[in-house]
Design a protein around this motif. Structure first.
Motif, PDB file in Angstrom:
ATOM      1  N   ARG A 170      -0.082   3.384  -9.534  1.00 32.21           N
ATOM      2  CA  ARG A 170      -0.455   1.988  -9.331  1.00 32.21           C
ATOM      3  C   ARG A 170      -1.129   1.425 -10.571  1.00 32.21           C
ATOM      4  O   ARG A 170      -0.942   0.259 -10.906  1.00 32.21           O
ATOM      5  CB  ARG A 170      -1.280   1.795  -8.063  1.00 32.21           C
ATOM      6  N   GLU A 223       0.833  -1.207   0.000  1.00 39.52           N
ATOM      7  CA  GLU A 223       0.000   0.000   0.000  1.00 39.52           C
ATOM      8  C   GLU A 223       0.866   1.255   0.000  1.00 39.52           C
ATOM      9  O   GLU A 223       0.599   2.201  -0.747  1.00 39.52           O
ATOM     10  CB  GLU A 223      -0.950   0.000   1.201  1.00 39.52           C
ATOM     11  N   ALA A 224       1.910   1.257   0.808  1.00 33.38           N
ATOM     12  CA  ALA A 224       2.815   2.417   0.832  1.00 33.38           C
ATOM     13  C   ALA A 224       3.519   2.580  -0.514  1.00 33.38           C
ATOM     14  O   ALA A 224       3.684   3.703  -1.003  1.00 33.38           O
ATOM     15  CB  ALA A 224       3.838   2.265   1.952  1.00 33.38           C
ATOM     16  N   ARG A 276      10.261   6.434   3.030  1.00 35.31           N
ATOM     17  CA  ARG A 276       8.862   6.765   3.324  1.00 35.31           C
ATOM     18  C   ARG A 276       8.376   6.032   4.570  1.00 35.31           C
ATOM     19  O   ARG A 276       7.638   6.581   5.389  1.00 35.31           O
ATOM     20  CB  ARG A 276       8.001   6.400   2.108  1.00 35.31           C
ATOM     21  N   ALA A 282       2.299   1.650  -3.404  1.00 38.00           N
ATOM     22  CA  ALA A 282       1.282   2.129  -4.340  1.00 38.00           C
ATOM     23  C   ALA A 282       1.058   3.631  -4.178  1.00 38.00           C
ATOM     24  O   ALA A 282       0.966   4.367  -5.166  1.00 38.00           O
ATOM     25  CB  ALA A 282      -0.035   1.364  -4.126  1.00 38.00           C
ATOM     26  N   GLU A 283       0.992   4.084  -2.936  1.00 38.62           N
ATOM     27  CA  GLU A 283       0.810   5.520  -2.690  1.00 38.62           C
ATOM     28  C   GLU A 283       2.003   6.315  -3.222  1.00 38.62           C
ATOM     29  O   GLU A 283       1.826   7.372  -3.838  1.00 38.62           O
ATOM     30  CB  GLU A 283       0.630   5.775  -1.191  1.00 38.62           C
ATOM     31  N   LEU A 284       3.189   5.799  -2.996  1.00 37.06           N
ATOM     32  CA  LEU A 284       4.385   6.481  -3.480  1.00 37.06           C
ATOM     33  C   LEU A 284       4.417   6.494  -5.011  1.00 37.06           C
ATOM     34  O   LEU A 284       4.737   7.518  -5.620  1.00 37.06           O
ATOM     35  CB  LEU A 284       5.636   5.808  -2.914  1.00 37.06           C
ATOM     36  N   GLU A 297      -8.708  -2.976  -7.116  1.00 41.24           N
ATOM     37  CA  GLU A 297      -9.378  -1.713  -6.783  1.00 41.24           C
ATOM     38  C   GLU A 297     -10.205  -1.201  -7.955  1.00 41.24           C
ATOM     39  O   GLU A 297     -11.334  -0.721  -7.768  1.00 41.24           O
ATOM     40  CB  GLU A 297      -8.349  -0.663  -6.371  1.00 41.24           C
ATOM     41  N   ASP A 343       1.886   6.520  -6.960  1.00 37.17           N
ATOM     42  CA  ASP A 343       0.906   7.520  -7.398  1.00 37.17           C
ATOM     43  C   ASP A 343       1.477   8.935  -7.310  1.00 37.17           C
ATOM     44  O   ASP A 343       1.165   9.793  -8.129  1.00 37.17           O
ATOM     45  CB  ASP A 343      -0.377   7.431  -6.561  1.00 37.17           C
ATOM     46  N   GLU A 344       2.312   9.171  -6.329  1.00 39.44           N
ATOM     47  CA  GLU A 344       2.890  10.501  -6.126  1.00 39.44           C
ATOM     48  C   GLU A 344       4.048  10.798  -7.077  1.00 39.44           C
ATOM     49  O   GLU A 344       4.142  11.903  -7.604  1.00 39.44           O
ATOM     50  CB  GLU A 344       3.392  10.635  -4.682  1.00 39.44           C
ATOM     51  N   HIS A 359      -5.084   7.350  -9.281  1.00 40.79           N
ATOM     52  CA  HIS A 359      -4.011   6.396  -8.969  1.00 40.79           C
ATOM     53  C   HIS A 359      -3.153   6.079 -10.198  1.00 40.79           C
ATOM     54  O   HIS A 359      -3.047   4.922 -10.604  1.00 40.79           O
ATOM     55  CB  HIS A 359      -4.617   5.105  -8.413  1.00 40.79           C
TER      56      HIS A 359
END
Length: 191
Positions: A99, A13-14, A35, A16-18, A64, A20-21, A96
């Motif tokens: 991801r 999850e971390a 992170r 995936a968030e990274l 998702e 996306d950023e 997203h």
């Protein structure tokens, strides 16, 4: 010993968030470790490496997206289902991008691979919509590829700021939905 609270799912999850950023290409194990405030070798207790992390992110993204489309299309058929699916897919890709990028071109390693399972769920969502258009079984793969190409192309171009001219993007997307709906309605079964 693994850091308390850090699991494979939490690392995924971390990651995936990274992604996306910073974009999928910007995702590295060192950046993810920073992170999560751990040393890079600590991540290898939860994922086998960057390739494994990317595969986990891809499976997450496909699941998702399938969930988003499934929820959006509940109770709809025909053009309404097509529009709801298209909007949900587009919104997912825009929210997203990193991801979602992980899911492009990745292949399952077997029938139980989470990528294959989640990908099949996503495909089933679009297949259900196409059944409402009475697409002949022999044309279903072509119809699925056409829908995916249209929605993927639009969403990824928008995500990459590929639409630089003055027409309102939402209006263009609705135009695309109308185009797809008219084409699917006009496609005679068994053609």
């Amino acid at each position: 010993m693994p850091r308390a609270g850090l699991t494979s799912d939490a690392v995924t999850e971390a990651g995936a968030e990274l992604a996306d950023e910073v974009g999928l290409a910007g995702l590295t194990m060192a950046r993810l470790a920073a992170r999560l405030d751990v040393r890079t070798p600590s991540l290898y207790k939860h994922v086998a490496g960057l390739d494994d992390l990317n595969r986990r992110i891809a499976a997450l993204a496909l699941a998702e997206a399938a969930d988003a489309i499934g929820v959006a299309t509940q109770g709809y058929a025909g053009r309404d289902a097509l529009a709801a699916a298209g909007r949900a897919f587009r919104a997912y890709v825009l929210a997203h991008p990193g991801r979602y990028a992980a899911s492009i071109g990745i292949e399952p390693t077997g029938p139980d691979d989470p990528i294959g399972v989640a990908g099949a769920r996503l495909l089933d969502s679009f297949t259900c919509i196409l059944h409402g258009y009475e697409i002949a079984p022999g044309d279903m793969d072509h119809a699925l590829r056409s829908l995916r190409s249209a929605f993927h192309g639009f969403a990824t171009l928008q995500s990459a700021h590929g639409f630089q001219w003055s027409t309102e993007i939402d209006e263009s997307f609705e135009w695309l939905i109308d185009l797809l709906d008219r084409g699917l309605c006009g496609w005679a079964p068994g053609r």
